[in-house]
Write a protein that holds these residues in place. Structure first.
Motif: not given
Length: 187
Positions: A8-11, A13-17, A27-30
């Motif tokens: 879910w975290s990387f989803f 990141i992938g969705m909003f980066s 986003l990754i840091q957050n």
């Protein structure tokens, strides 16, 4: 639960980066440092350094690294899948919309409007490479002494061969590279 959190975290990141790797870093840091404490800030800076050095997008490299760190190879697979899945969904949806509605006048108008922009972007990149090859880092110059005549000759011969005999461009590029490399080694 950890696998679901990784996914879910990387989803997200992938969705909003949107905007590339550098835009994804906050986003990754957050997700990785602030929310889940999977890495310290020092480890995160090391992660960014490694992700920059390795081939591929920063977000995917980060997902793989964090996934391995948290849950081994399965974690790397889940985190990487979470990172690339939004792009796959969006591209598949756009492709479906295109194939379903490609005959519509509106879609044809949009595509016809985009074609000149795409051609201009490709031409701009080609012109930049051509200028760099012929005049070097200084850019275009009227000064005849700044011209790289070997590159200009290789370019002219390659264009002539491509237009006259229409061979596979990869063979022409490889041949030009071999000839250019040989000439520059002998000089």
């Amino acid at each position: 639960m950890t696998m679901l959190q990784l996914f879910w975290s990387f989803f997200q990141i992938g969705m909003f980066s949107i905007g590339g790797g550098m835009a994804a870093m906050p986003l990754i840091q957050n997700q990785v440092v602030d929310l889940h404490n999977w890495l310290t800030l020092t480890e995160f800076t090391d992660l960014i350094t490694i992700a920059e050095m390795t081939p591929g997008p920063i977000a995917i490299n980060s997902a793989t690294f964090v996934g391995i760190r948290i849950a081994g190879v399965p974690g790397a697979l889940i985190a990487t899948l979470g990172c690339i899945l939004p792009s796959c969904i969006i591209v598949s949806l756009l492709a479906w919309i295109y194939f379903k509605y490609k005959e519509l006048t509106l879609i044809q108008g949009i595509l016809e409007g985009l074609r000149p922009a795409v051609v201009a972007l490709i031409a701009s990149a080609g012109l930049s490479i051509f200028t760099l090859a012929i005049w070097g880092k200084g850019g275009f110059s009227i000064n005849v002494q700044s011209i790289n005549y070997i590159s200009l000759l290789l370019f002219s011969v390659a264009v002539f061969i491509l237009r006259k005999w229409k061979p596979n461009p990869i063979f022409v590029m490889v041949g030009s590279g071999i000839i250019g490399g040989t000439v520059y080694l002998l000089m």
